[in-house]
Write a protein that holds these residues in place. Structure first.
Motif, PDB file in Angstrom:
ATOM      1  N   GLY A 238       2.607  -4.214   5.405  1.00 58.35           N
ATOM      2  CA  GLY A 238       3.290  -3.785   4.207  1.00 58.35           C
ATOM      3  C   GLY A 238       4.446  -4.701   3.881  1.00 58.35           C
ATOM      4  O   GLY A 238       5.228  -5.078   4.757  1.00 58.35           O
ATOM      5  N   THR A 239       4.564  -5.061   2.615  1.00 57.81           N
ATOM      6  CA  THR A 239       5.663  -5.923   2.167  1.00 57.81           C
ATOM      7  C   THR A 239       6.545  -5.145   1.206  1.00 57.81           C
ATOM      8  O   THR A 239       6.146  -4.105   0.649  1.00 57.81           O
ATOM      9  CB  THR A 239       5.118  -7.176   1.470  1.00 57.81           C
ATOM     10  OG1 THR A 239       4.450  -6.790   0.250  1.00 57.81           O
ATOM     11  CG2 THR A 239       4.137  -7.906   2.373  1.00 57.81           C
ATOM     12  N   SER A 240       7.735  -5.649   0.960  1.00 54.57           N
ATOM     13  CA  SER A 240       8.698  -4.913   0.155  1.00 54.57           C
ATOM     14  C   SER A 240       8.314  -4.872  -1.318  1.00 54.57           C
ATOM     15  O   SER A 240       8.476  -3.842  -1.974  1.00 54.57           O
ATOM     16  CB  SER A 240      10.090  -5.518   0.327  1.00 54.57           C
ATOM     17  OG  SER A 240      10.077  -6.884  -0.087  1.00 54.57           O
ATOM     18  N   THR A 241       7.800  -5.980  -1.870  1.00 53.87           N
ATOM     19  CA  THR A 241       7.541  -6.042  -3.320  1.00 53.87           C
ATOM     20  C   THR A 241       6.107  -6.369  -3.687  1.00 53.87           C
ATOM     21  O   THR A 241       5.690  -6.134  -4.822  1.00 53.87           O
ATOM     22  CB  THR A 241       8.457  -7.098  -3.965  1.00 53.87           C
ATOM     23  OG1 THR A 241       8.236  -8.363  -3.326  1.00 53.87           O
ATOM     24  CG2 THR A 241       9.911  -6.700  -3.826  1.00 53.87           C
ATOM     25  N   GLU A 242       5.327  -6.870  -2.726  1.00 55.58           N
ATOM     26  CA  GLU A 242       3.956  -7.289  -3.025  1.00 55.58           C
ATOM     27  C   GLU A 242       2.920  -6.243  -2.640  1.00 55.58           C
ATOM     28  O   GLU A 242       1.723  -6.439  -2.840  1.00 55.58           O
ATOM     29  CB  GLU A 242       3.643  -8.602  -2.292  1.00 55.58           C
ATOM     30  CG  GLU A 242       4.574  -9.744  -2.626  1.00 55.58           C
ATOM     31  CD  GLU A 242       4.318 -10.319  -4.009  1.00 55.58           C
ATOM     32  OE1 GLU A 242       3.182 -10.171  -4.515  1.00 55.58           O
ATOM     33  OE2 GLU A 242       5.246 -10.903  -4.592  1.00 55.58           O
ATOM     34  N   LEU A 252      -5.754 -12.983   4.606  1.00 58.29           N
ATOM     35  CA  LEU A 252      -4.898 -11.965   3.997  1.00 58.29           C
ATOM     36  C   LEU A 252      -5.561 -11.451   2.727  1.00 58.29           C
ATOM     37  O   LEU A 252      -6.027 -12.228   1.892  1.00 58.29           O
ATOM     38  CB  LEU A 252      -3.535 -12.590   3.662  1.00 58.29           C
ATOM     39  CG  LEU A 252      -2.405 -11.639   3.276  1.00 58.29           C
ATOM     40  CD1 LEU A 252      -2.018 -10.780   4.474  1.00 58.29           C
ATOM     41  CD2 LEU A 252      -1.188 -12.440   2.810  1.00 58.29           C
ATOM     42  N   GLN A 253      -5.609 -10.109   2.574  1.00 56.57           N
ATOM     43  CA  GLN A 253      -6.257  -9.522   1.412  1.00 56.57           C
ATOM     44  C   GLN A 253      -5.497  -8.260   1.007  1.00 56.57           C
ATOM     45  O   GLN A 253      -5.064  -7.469   1.857  1.00 56.57           O
ATOM     46  CB  GLN A 253      -7.712  -9.190   1.722  1.00 56.57           C
ATOM     47  CG  GLN A 253      -8.506  -8.704   0.509  1.00 56.57           C
ATOM     48  CD  GLN A 253      -9.974  -8.484   0.836  1.00 56.57           C
ATOM     49  OE1 GLN A 253     -10.409  -8.775   1.960  1.00 56.57           O
ATOM     50  NE2 GLN A 253     -10.736  -8.006  -0.132  1.00 56.57           N
ATOM     51  N   SER A 254      -5.313  -8.084  -0.297  1.00 55.74           N
ATOM     52  CA  SER A 254      -4.609  -6.900  -0.786  1.00 55.74           C
ATOM     53  C   SER A 254      -5.386  -5.639  -0.429  1.00 55.74           C
ATOM     54  O   SER A 254      -6.622  -5.612  -0.527  1.00 55.74           O
ATOM     55  CB  SER A 254      -4.424  -7.001  -2.304  1.00 55.74           C
ATOM     56  OG  SER A 254      -3.751  -5.852  -2.782  1.00 55.74           O
ATOM     57  N   ASN A 260      -1.203   1.928  -3.052  1.00 50.35           N
ATOM     58  CA  ASN A 260      -0.636   0.577  -2.991  1.00 50.35           C
ATOM     59  C   ASN A 260       0.180   0.250  -4.235  1.00 50.35           C
ATOM     60  O   ASN A 260       1.255  -0.334  -4.158  1.00 50.35           O
ATOM     61  CB  ASN A 260      -1.740  -0.451  -2.782  1.00 50.35           C
ATOM     62  CG  ASN A 260      -1.222  -1.728  -2.148  1.00 50.35           C
ATOM     63  OD1 ASN A 260      -0.024  -1.870  -1.880  1.00 50.35           O
ATOM     64  ND2 ASN A 260      -2.112  -2.669  -1.911  1.00 50.35           N
ATOM     65  N   GLU A 261      -0.339   0.603  -5.420  1.00 48.04           N
ATOM     66  CA  GLU A 261       0.366   0.285  -6.656  1.00 48.04           C
ATOM     67  C   GLU A 261       1.710   1.008  -6.732  1.00 48.04           C
ATOM     68  O   GLU A 261       2.699   0.468  -7.243  1.00 48.04           O
ATOM     69  CB  GLU A 261      -0.505   0.647  -7.860  1.00 48.04           C
ATOM     70  CG  GLU A 261      -1.743  -0.219  -8.006  1.00 48.04           C
ATOM     71  CD  GLU A 261      -1.392  -1.701  -8.116  1.00 48.04           C
ATOM     72  OE1 GLU A 261      -0.418  -2.032  -8.837  1.00 48.04           O
ATOM     73  OE2 GLU A 261      -2.071  -2.523  -7.459  1.00 48.04           O
ATOM     74  N   LEU A 263       3.613   1.771  -4.176  1.00 45.44           N
ATOM     75  CA  LEU A 263       4.535   1.123  -3.248  1.00 45.44           C
ATOM     76  C   LEU A 263       5.052  -0.199  -3.827  1.00 45.44           C
ATOM     77  O   LEU A 263       6.193  -0.590  -3.572  1.00 45.44           O
ATOM     78  CB  LEU A 263       3.842   0.890  -1.903  1.00 45.44           C
ATOM     79  CG  LEU A 263       3.369   2.175  -1.185  1.00 45.44           C
ATOM     80  CD1 LEU A 263       2.680   1.825   0.113  1.00 45.44           C
ATOM     81  CD2 LEU A 263       4.528   3.127  -0.936  1.00 45.44           C
ATOM     82  N   LYS A 264       4.227  -0.889  -4.572  1.00 46.25           N
ATOM     83  CA  LYS A 264       4.697  -2.104  -5.235  1.00 46.25           C
ATOM     84  C   LYS A 264       5.776  -1.775  -6.260  1.00 46.25           C
ATOM     85  O   LYS A 264       6.783  -2.468  -6.386  1.00 46.25           O
ATOM     86  CB  LYS A 264       3.540  -2.800  -5.942  1.00 46.25           C
ATOM     87  CG  LYS A 264       2.495  -3.422  -5.031  1.00 46.25           C
ATOM     88  CD  LYS A 264       1.383  -4.041  -5.868  1.00 46.25           C
ATOM     89  CE  LYS A 264       0.268  -4.585  -4.991  1.00 46.25           C
ATOM     90  NZ  LYS A 264      -0.837  -5.176  -5.814  1.00 46.25           N
ATOM     91  N   ARG A 265       5.547  -0.674  -6.995  1.00 44.59           N
ATOM     92  CA  ARG A 265       6.448  -0.322  -8.082  1.00 44.59           C
ATOM     93  C   ARG A 265       7.818   0.132  -7.555  1.00 44.59           C
ATOM     94  O   ARG A 265       8.844  -0.205  -8.144  1.00 44.59           O
ATOM     95  CB  ARG A 265       5.820   0.789  -8.924  1.00 44.59           C
ATOM     96  CG  ARG A 265       6.633   1.176 -10.158  1.00 44.59           C
ATOM     97  CD  ARG A 265       6.035   2.391 -10.821  1.00 44.59           C
ATOM     98  NE  ARG A 265       4.583   2.271 -10.994  1.00 44.59           N
ATOM     99  CZ  ARG A 265       3.798   3.275 -11.347  1.00 44.59           C
ATOM    100  NH1 ARG A 265       4.313   4.479 -11.536  1.00 44.59           N
ATOM    101  NH2 ARG A 265       2.497   3.079 -11.484  1.00 44.59           N
ATOM    102  N   TYR A 266       7.821   0.893  -6.450  1.00 48.89           N
ATOM    103  CA  TYR A 266       9.079   1.504  -6.000  1.00 48.89           C
ATOM    104  C   TYR A 266       9.680   0.818  -4.782  1.00 48.89           C
ATOM    105  O   TYR A 266      10.591   1.329  -4.176  1.00 48.89           O
ATOM    106  CB  TYR A 266       8.852   2.987  -5.705  1.00 48.89           C
ATOM    107  CG  TYR A 266       8.446   3.748  -6.950  1.00 48.89           C
ATOM    108  CD1 TYR A 266       9.325   3.881  -8.014  1.00 48.89           C
ATOM    109  CD2 TYR A 266       7.170   4.311  -7.061  1.00 48.89           C
ATOM    110  CE1 TYR A 266       8.950   4.574  -9.162  1.00 48.89           C
ATOM    111  CE2 TYR A 266       6.790   5.003  -8.194  1.00 48.89           C
ATOM    112  CZ  TYR A 266       7.689   5.126  -9.247  1.00 48.89           C
ATOM    113  OH  TYR A 266       7.317   5.793 -10.394  1.00 48.89           O
ATOM    114  N   GLU A 267       9.203  -0.344  -4.404  1.00 49.46           N
ATOM    115  CA  GLU A 267       9.754  -1.198  -3.348  1.00 49.46           C
ATOM    116  C   GLU A 267       9.649  -0.536  -1.969  1.00 49.46           C
ATOM    117  O   GLU A 267      10.497   0.249  -1.550  1.00 49.46           O
ATOM    118  CB  GLU A 267      11.197  -1.587  -3.633  1.00 49.46           C
ATOM    119  CG  GLU A 267      11.689  -2.677  -2.672  1.00 49.46           C
ATOM    120  CD  GLU A 267      13.095  -3.151  -2.976  1.00 49.46           C
ATOM    121  OE1 GLU A 267      13.633  -3.900  -2.148  1.00 49.46           O
ATOM    122  OE2 GLU A 267      13.638  -2.767  -4.039  1.00 49.46           O
TER     123      GLU A 267
END
Length: 984
Positions: A238-242, A252-254, A260-261, A263-267
């Motif tokens: 898990g990454t902070s913004t990606e 590496l694959q999303s 997931n979307e 977590l990307k939106r809310y950091e």
């Protein structure tokens, strides 16, 4: 938030911690459908306990969480190590007062990392945690290492990770691993440490050093927040913004997951794996998301759903599979493993009195109106649509919801409504519709109980409509049932039970009978009516009663009285299709079900969270199916998923004596018991001044901690265990000397009781009652006794000596007296002797005089005789010789018989023989002088031959005299005369 917050933060510490010893949940199986693992609900909001900083008395930010072997929860706080035992919060600052960024619990040891400080906390004898720094083991060159962000336990040792170095602590030594450039974050997964190097990418630590796992430009664009293994051999990163990615074979694959979307939106800031492959993600902007292993969203918790803050710095799944959240401002605890969840004010619901599922909608009747939600929106989609909406026109108090013939009726304070989807049509203005029942003889007729009696509804054109009120009965009819004979039973809380017989057209009450104690019911109100199948029963304080129509009396129903035995008055009973009885008393609810053996089991534990939220006298339950049960509460609508199994209770939680304070006059001694064991822990001996003691205890039961209660006793002081009480301390004052054992046990909200633990101590007696004092007293008594003995002996000796002296003095005096007496006696003797001599001299003189006179007389007589005889030689003329001889002979005889000589003899004899003659005369006054003389001669022991001449008689004459004397003395022949006279 500081810049460090954005450049580096932590993820969950090692999923391996979840595999440590913990308490297995007892809710293993569903009531109706077997459940083999604990599940996270996706309906409603789990109960969340909020702990603001005003409660735990420390800083707002909490960077890391761990759980010790004792079950206590530890937080890495800005102010230090924060400990929570379920009841008490304790803060342990580091020596430098720096922020604790990372924690690792290993048994009772809590490893901690801070700014250029690393070490561990261990519990001391005082019950508090004490810090031991390990910084001195780091080589001097590496001691400027900035913050310690992560701590991991590996086979190589304890790994402390900072941005500058990896420190490996083992066997009291620290080994240092340097980065190629600088480290950002590290993670423990599958027993191995992974660390991100800003130049080399994702590295894995092994015994030889660091090896590259992934080198991708993504690692330079964003911060890695968590790394964990999935079940198919992939790494989930898990990454902070990606967002979240999968790593497999170095690629590496999303992650293609619904969450997931979001977590990307809310950091994304942190993520952990939970039990049974569930995942939890903490964000900076929108709280926590919980998903299954495939990323399907199950729960979304944020500030609008009960959390204190939307920024989540740390997450931790505890032994009971519930979720701790360290926030940017406070601490939250979500009971995600509970079968209970709630639709509360976050869903626009307040106090809920009724609920029902109808035509794909869940309706909730509240004190503010009738609300609904579409069933698909019950799940936590995080879309913002999952909320209840009010049906216009229903504002106000809703009392009941019932479905008849596919139509939903709403009993309201202002009347009766027919509900169609999200619209309401008022069909009656009669106030206060309590309930609805179907008229048994007609499928198109309903009875409705209102504030003022009964109303009748009928179906017109396929829709329910108000028909009329029933006249003749105007009592409040909150609970109504219809019997087989068509009569209607109505319970009234203050009056009793009414039986109403209606006219055939149902327009009036022809007879109204009130049943109370005169009909077999107990005197104590209230009563309530229930119908199980076709069986009519009334519940009262002492059990359930059935009605006997033949005798018109009520009798105890043994079947149901036994079923509900041991419970207080049961106000409401709802039987479901599986034969289970859901009930409410005045203070709690429960369910009676059948176990695998077919025996009834009363379940109370799952509802402890609910009991304090129930609406007294207006309890409500709606059983949709075997997986969905809705319960009305003061705070909204509670959803319950039955998960009962063979173990009716969740496992017990241990109990601990946190501190024992012995209080003296001016000092306090503190001890602690940090083990939960049924055996005695320690034994103290304290002086008498510490005879007041205060025990503080706790049980790490975090699910509904208000339901944790304690019982205790002090053996040596208490005779029995105390009652169960939520009070977590006990004080005893002014204890007497003696041995004491404090026994403690706890019971959690699930009615699971811990093993008792003990703490023993001895209060020594005060100085004046101590053993030394007793020995001293004994010595004193012995000395006193010995002194008394010596004193008495001395007194006795002194008295003896005094007595001897006195005796000697007395003897001397007596001797003196004796001497004086002897002298007097001697003088007297001398005097007597002198007197005797004088008397003897006198007698001798008298005797001599007498003898002399006698001689003179004899001489004179002899001279005269001589002269007469001489004259005869010269005869005178005329003188007759014969006559002269006769005169001479007479004169001689006269002299021989001279009495004067005899008396003189007697006198002399009495002087010598103590008045013998006088005594003999007194005894025998008839004795003649001649016989007395004979007696004197016998007294002188003279023989007969010697006596005869003295008496001038012959021996023969003497024998005759002796014979006569024997007769006068009355002596027998056997008595010797001489011996008798000698003894007289």
């Amino acid at each position: 938030m500081s810049c460090r917050f954005h450049t580096g933060r932590k993820r969950f510490i090692a999923s391996g911690l979840l595999r440590k010893r913990g308490y297995a949940l007892a809710f293993i199986l569903l009531l109706f459908i077997p459940v083999t693992k604990a599940q996270i609900k996706d309906i409603g909001i789990p109960f969340i306990n909020n702990y603001p900083k005003t409660v735990y008395k420390a800083s707002n930010q909490n960077w890391s969480i761990a759980q010790g072997r004792n079950g206590f929860i530890y937080f890495g706080n800005n102010d230090g190590l924060l400990e929570f035992d379920g009841q008490h919060w304790e803060l342990y600052p580091l020596p430098g007062r720096t922020i604790i960024r990372s924690l690792l619990a290993e048994g009772d040891t809590i490893y901690a990392g801070s700014f250029e400080e690393l070490g561990y906390f261990t519990p001391g004898n005082d019950g508090r945690m004490h810090f031991q720094s390990l910084t001195h083991l780091i080589p001097e060159y590496f001691r400027s290492f900035d913050e310690i962000w992560e701590i991991h336990k590996t086979n190589q040792g304890i790994v402390f990770q900072s941005f500058r170095y990896l420190f490996i602590y083992r066997s009291n030594q620290i080994r240092v691993i340097e980065p190629f450039s600088s480290f950002s974050q590290s993670f423990l997964t599958d027993g191995k440490v992974y660390v991100v190097d800003r130049k080399k990418g994702l590295l894995r630590m092994d015994g030889r050093g660091l090896e590259t796992v992934l080198d991708d430009p993504l690692l330079l664009r964003t911060e890695v927040r968590f790394l964990m293994h999935t079940g198919n051999g992939e790494l989930l990163m898990g990454t902070s913004t990606e967002g979240i990615f999968t790593i497999k074979n170095g690629k590496l694959q999303s992650w293609a997951a619904p969450v997931n979307e979001l977590l990307k939106r809310y950091e994304l800031f942190t993520g952990i794996s939970l039990h049974d492959n569930y995942l939890a993600f903490g964000t900076v902007q929108n709280g926590v998301y919980i998903s299954d292993g495939a990323g399907r969203l199950l729960q979304h918790l944020n500030r609008s759903k009960g959390m204190q803050n939307n920024t989540v710095l740390s997450l931790f799944g505890d032994r009971h599979h519930n979720l701790w959240m360290g926030l940017d401002n406070g601490i939250d605890y979500a009971e995600i493993n509970s079968p209970l969840s709630v639709f509360d004010f976050n869903y626009q619901l307040e106090a809920t009195y009724a609920s029902v599922v109808h035509n794909g909608k869940l309706y909730a009747g509240t004190n503010q109106g009738l609300f609904y939600i579409n069933m698909p929106d019950l799940g936590n989609s995080a879309s913002g649509e999952e909320t209840f909406r009010i049906i216009p026109g229903t504002e106000g108090q809703v009392w009941c919801l019932s479905v008849f013939e596919g139509q939903l009726l709403c009993g309201h304070n202002t009347g009766c409504f027919r509900i169609d989807g999200s619209a309401a049509e008022k069909i009656s203005d009669i106030p206060g519709y309590w309930t609805f029942i179907r008229h048994g003889r007609s499928g198109d007729t309903l009875f409705a109980g209102t504030y003022n009696g009964l109303s009748v509804l009928t179906a017109k054109n396929g829709k329910w409509a108000f028909s009329h009120e029933v006249s003749g009965f105007r009592e409040s009819s909150r609970t109504i049932l219809q019997d087989e004979d068509g009569s209607v039973w109505i319970s009234h809380g203050y009056r009793g039970v009414f039986n109403i017989r209606l006219s055939r057209d149902l327009t009036k009450a022809e007879t109204v009978t009130l049943y109370k104690s005169s009909k077999g019911l107990p005197e104590t109100l209230p009563y309530n009516i229930h119908k199980f199948g076709q069986e009519f029963n009334i519940s009262a304080a002492d059990g359930l009663y059935r009605y006997d129509r033949r005798t018109d009396m009520f009798y105890k129903n043994p079947k149901y009285t036994e079923l509900f035995r041991g419970l207080p008055y049961v106000d409401r009973i709802t039987a479901d299709s599986a034969g289970n009885f859901w009930f409410f008393t005045n203070t709690f609810m429960g369910v009676i079900r059948q176990n695998e053996k077919g025996d009834p089991v009363t379940e109370l534990a799952p509802f402890f969270r609910v009991n304090s939220r129930l609406i007294p006298s207006f309890e409500h339950i709606y059983i949709q199916n075997e997986r969905n049960v809705y319960i009305g509460s003061q705070e909204g609508l509670i959803h319950f998923t039955p998960r009962f199994g063979d173990n009716e209770k969740r496992g017990s939680d241990p109990v601990f004596i946190r501190s024992v304070r012995f209080i003296g006059n001016d000092t306090t001694r503190v001890y602690a018991n940090d083990t939960s064991s049924s055996e005695t822990t320690g034994h103290l001996r304290l002086s008498f001044r510490y005879n007041s003691v205060n025990f503080t205890f706790a049980s790490p039961s975090f699910e509904f901690p208000e339901g944790t209660v304690y019982s205790y006793r002090l053996r040596g002081f208490d005779q029995h265990w105390s009652g169960w009480s939520p009070q977590s301390f006990k004080e005893y004052t002014n204890l007497k000397e003696g041995e004491y054992v404090f026994e403690l046990r706890a019971r959690n909200a699930f009615l699971s009781e811990s093993e008792p633990i003990t703490f023993s101590f001895t209060i020594k007696p005060p100085l004046h009652r101590s053993l030394a004092a007793r020995i001293f007293y004994s010595l004193i008594l012995a000395l006193i006794f010995a002194g008394n003995v010596v004193f008495v002996r001395r007194r006795i000796e002194k008295a003896r000596k005094a007595e001897i002296i006195r005796s000697e003095r007395e003897l001397e005096e007596q001797a003196q007296v004796f001497r004086e007496q002897a002298l007097i006696n001697e003088r007297e003797i001398i005097k007597l002797k002198n007197e005797a001599l004088e008397n003897e001299m006198k007698h001798k003189t008298q005797e001599l005089a007498s003898t002399t006179l006698n001689l003179v007389h004899k001489n004179r007589m002899l001279t005269n005789l001589k002269q007469q005889l001489g004259a005869m030689l010269q005869p005178q003329p005329g003188q007759d010789q014969k006559l002269v001889l006769s005169q001479i002979i007479r004169r001689i005889n006269k002299e021989i018989k001279n009495e004067q000589h005899l008396e003189a003899f007697n006198t002399y004899f009495d002087d010598v023989h103590r008045d013998f003659i006088v005594r003999l005369r007194e005894a025998h006054p008839g004795l003649s002088p001649r016989e007395l003389r004979l007696c004197t001669y016998l007294r002188m022991n003279l023989s007969s031959k010697e006596i005869a001449p003295l008496m001038n008689i012959s021996v023969r004459g003497l024998e005759i005299s002796r014979y006569r004397l024997r007769r006068k003395l009355n002596l027998g022949h056997e008595v010797n005369l001489t011996e008798f006279i000698m003894s007289f």
